[in-house]
Design an enzyme around this catalytic site. Structure first.
Site, PDB file in Angstrom:
ATOM      1  N   VAL A  38       0.833  -1.202   0.000  1.00 18.91           N
ATOM      2  CA  VAL A  38       0.000   0.000   0.000  1.00 18.91           C
ATOM      3  C   VAL A  38       0.877   1.265   0.000  1.00 18.91           C
ATOM      4  O   VAL A  38       0.561   2.254  -0.665  1.00 18.91           O
ATOM      5  CB  VAL A  38      -0.964   0.015   1.210  1.00 18.91           C
ATOM      6  CG1 VAL A  38      -1.762   1.316   1.267  1.00 18.91           C
ATOM      7  CG2 VAL A  38      -1.908  -1.182   1.159  1.00 18.91           C
ATOM      8  N   CYS A  39       1.988   1.204   0.706  1.00 18.77           N
ATOM      9  CA  CYS A  39       2.847   2.391   0.878  1.00 18.77           C
ATOM     10  C   CYS A  39       3.257   3.048  -0.434  1.00 18.77           C
ATOM     11  O   CYS A  39       3.144   4.275  -0.565  1.00 18.77           O
ATOM     12  CB  CYS A  39       4.067   2.054   1.723  1.00 18.77           C
ATOM     13  SG  CYS A  39       3.638   1.469   3.382  1.00 18.77           S
ATOM     14  N   PRO A  40       3.717   2.302  -1.456  1.00 16.84           N
ATOM     15  CA  PRO A  40       4.119   2.998  -2.676  1.00 16.84           C
ATOM     16  C   PRO A  40       2.959   3.682  -3.389  1.00 16.84           C
ATOM     17  O   PRO A  40       3.148   4.727  -4.026  1.00 16.84           O
ATOM     18  CB  PRO A  40       4.742   1.904  -3.542  1.00 16.84           C
ATOM     19  CG  PRO A  40       4.268   0.616  -2.978  1.00 16.84           C
ATOM     20  CD  PRO A  40       4.007   0.867  -1.526  1.00 16.84           C
ATOM     21  N   LEU A  67       2.627   7.027  -1.486  1.00 20.45           N
ATOM     22  CA  LEU A  67       3.719   7.969  -1.739  1.00 20.45           C
ATOM     23  C   LEU A  67       3.679   8.499  -3.168  1.00 20.45           C
ATOM     24  O   LEU A  67       3.992   9.663  -3.412  1.00 20.45           O
ATOM     25  CB  LEU A  67       5.064   7.330  -1.417  1.00 20.45           C
ATOM     26  CG  LEU A  67       5.265   6.896   0.037  1.00 20.45           C
ATOM     27  CD1 LEU A  67       6.680   6.399   0.261  1.00 20.45           C
ATOM     28  CD2 LEU A  67       4.923   7.988   1.020  1.00 20.45           C
TER      29      LEU A  67
END
EC number: 1.11.1.26
Length: 187
Positions: free
Chosen positions: A46-48, A51
C-alpha cells in the site's frame, strides 16, 4: 489524549532527498506548513501507492507553502534503495525521513512497538511547529493526497481567518461558517 496544538519536540534525523542524504531538524519546520506522513515500511504494497499519490500532489502542496516529509522506521539508506528500485518511488522528490531509532514514531504516538513499524499517520504542522490536524489509519487502508491537500488549505484558512470555520467538504472559495453569527435565528 489529543495531540492537537501539541508542539513538535526537537529532533534531528536523516532523510533521503535529491539523490543525497540530508539532516532534517525541527528548526527547518518553523515558519512554514509541513506534513509528516508516516507509513509502515519500504518495499511494501500500500505504501508505494500512497507515496506516489502524494508525489502527484506535491507541486500543489508546495504552491501553498507546505513541505511534505514521508517517514518510516527504515533507514535513509533503505529509502534510497527503494527509490532506486521502484518505479513509483523513483518519482518521489520530497524528503523521505529514516526513523530507525523510532524517535519520531514514538513522539507522534504512531509506533507499533511489537512490529517496530509506524501506523499510517498524517500530521499537519503549522508554522509555529504545532500539530493542527492529524489522522491515523489502519495499515491496510491507503490515504488520499487530494483530501490531505484540502485539509492543509482548510487549516491555513482557519489560521488566517480565525473567526471563520470550514464546514465538511470545504474547498478554497467555498462558503465558511462564523460561529455565533451563522447560527443566530437557527436554534
Amino acid at each position: 489524549m489529543s495531540m492537537i496544538n501539541t508542539e513538535v519536540s526537537d529532533f534531528s534525523v536523516q532523510a533521503y532527498v535529491d539523490d543525497t542524504f540530508k539532516e532534517i531538524t525541527k528548526a527547518q519546520l518553523l515558519g512554514k506548513w509541513n506534513v509528516f506522513f508516516f507509513y509502515p515500511a519500504d518495499f511494501t504494497f500500500v505504501c508505494p501507492t500512497e507515496l506516489e499519490d502524494l508525489q502527484d500532489h506535491y507541486e500543489q502542496l508546495k504552491e501553498i507553502g507546505c513541505e511534505i516529509y514521508a517517514i518510516s522506521c527504515d533507514t535513509e539508506y533503505v529509502h534510497k534503495a527503494w527509490h532506486d528500485h521502484s518505479e513509483a518511488i523513483a518519482k518521489v522528490t520530497y524528503p523521505m525521513i529514516g526513523d530507525p531509532t523510532h524517535q519520531l514514531a514514538r513522539a507522534f504516538q504512531v509506533l507499533i512497538e511489537a512490529d517496530g513499524v509506524a501506523e499510517r499517520g498524517t500530521f499537519i504542522i503549522d508554522p509555529d511547529g504545532k500539530i493542527v490536524s492529524y489522522e491515523v489509519s489502519s495499515g491496510s487502508v491507503g490515504r488520499n493526497a487530494e483530501e490531505l491537500l484540502r485539509k492543509v488549505e482548510a487549516c491555513q484558512f482557519v489560521r488566517k481567518h480565525g473567526s471563520e470555520v470550514c464546514p465538511a467538504n470545504w474547498k478554497p472559495g467555498s462558503k465558511t461558517l462564523r460561529p455565533g453569527i451563522d447560527l443566530v435565528g437557527k436554534l
